[in-house]
Write a protein that holds these residues in place. Structure first.
Motif: not given
Length: 356
Positions: A209, A212, A216, A311-312, A314-315, A317-318, A328-329, A332
């Motif tokens: 988290s 992300t 993000g 984690g990275c 999803e970050g 994708k923000v 997204h957090t 993840s």
């Protein structure tokens, strides 16, 4: 066609339209028209049709330029295609549509994760070939955040879980006169499963988290675009230090979790079963081989790799909103915990088939 075609005469004009249509709308003359507004233009379009109205708007010398512009605008507005009526849906159809949409999302996420894995491996190989690109300071800073700062929570949680496992084992095994095997229960469970699994779940909730949210926020603030504009690689600058730090942190935290869990079990054994720490260590050395420790610790780098990647990813994708960072957090954390449990289950089946 004569008079004022305005909103004030709307009802009277509607009654006249029937007679005009019977006489032939194509033969109507606009020379007697004295006033025209939007309501009257709409009636004209309805009377003569959209195509004829557009022709009159382009070549109607009997109309002023303002009226022709108004007539063209109204004709264009009334020429919009009708919105199709949505088909009636059923509960079963909605459920199947939801399942299909979920499966498509899972497929897209799997493809994105595989592609991101390839980019990470490529960046890692490039860094290994060029040692001058290593960012040791960033890696050490990430190790401090992911490993050292997480030691208290990991040790406390696994100590309490170890005490609970030992207490349950002592309670159940006492009915069979086998309370002494509580030592083996605690050792096997933490060396093979609980130590690495609890640590991975904590890292998924704590570290994934954080990765992300950090990346993000940079994505939302366009800092990643600025990094690319400077000619730097975001993978090498942001992802690799976090990935390498977690690869170092997970085995270390797993080892601490194993020790803390067995320490909690030893405390319960000493207080409830009168098994002294010396006897606990003796039974541990006698019944538990190093193989069980290696089986558990071998899963730590795999879990670390998966958690860092998700984690990275999803970050990155923000989008540019705070709501996107939060969603997204959450995604993840959920994905990391899910994949960790699935991989652990597959590893347990593999170890069982191999006889390890």
């Amino acid at each position: 066609m004569q008079g004022d075609w305005t909103l004030a005469n709307y009802r009277r004009l509607q009654t006249q339209m029937t007679a005009m249509q019977t006489n032939g709308a194509e033969l109507l003359s606009f020379s007697g028209l004295t006033a025209l507004d939007t309501a009257g233009a709409a009636l004209l379009v309805e009377l003569i049709g959209v195509a004829r109205a557009q022709q009159v708007a382009q070549h109607g010398d009997e109309l002023t330029p303002a009226w022709r512009s108004l007539l063209a605008t109204v004709a264009q507005a009334l020429n919009q295609p009708e919105t199709p009526t949505p088909a009636a849906t059923s509960c079963t159809g909605d459920v199947l549509a939801g399942i299909g949409s979920t499966m498509l999302d899972l497929y897209a996420n799997a493809i994105a994760l595989l592609g991101f894995t390839g980019l990470c491996l490529q960046a890692l190989a490039t860094s290994l070939v060029h040692p001058s690109r290593w960012r040791l300071t960033a890696v050490v800073a990430q190790i401090e955040q992911t490993c050292l700062n997480a030691v208290p929570i990991v040790a406390l949680l696994t100590f309490m879980v170890g005490a609970v496992v030992a207490f349950l084992g002592a309670t159940v095994l006492a009915d069979f006169g086998a309370s002494i095997y509580t030592v083996d229960l605690v050792a096997f469970s933490f060396l093979r499963e609980f130590g690495v699994l609890l640590t991975a779940i904590l890292m998924a909730g704590r570290t994934a988290s954080a990765f992300t949210a950090q990346i993000g926020s940079m994505k939302a603030n366009e800092e990643i675009d600025a990094i690319r504009a400077l000619g730097l690689d975001p993978m090498a600058l942001l992802v690799l230090p976090r990935l390498l730090a977690l690869l170092v942190a997970m085995p270390a935290l797993t080892f601490i979790a194993m020790l803390s869990g067995m320490l909690g079990g030893a405390l319960v054994c000493a207080l409830s079963l009168q098994i002294s720490p010396a006897m606990f260590l003796s039974l541990l050395q006698q019944d538990v081989s190093v193989r069980h420790f290696l089986v558990g610790i071998a899963k730590a780098p795999i879990f670390a790799f998966v958690i860092a990647l998700i984690g990275c990813l999803e970050g990155f994708k923000v989008s540019g909103s705070a709501q996107s960072v939060g969603s997204h957090t959450t995604s993840s954390v959920v994905q990391s915990i899910f994949l960790v449990i699935v991989i652990d289950a597959l590893a347990a089946l593999f170890y069982m088939e191999m006889g390890w």
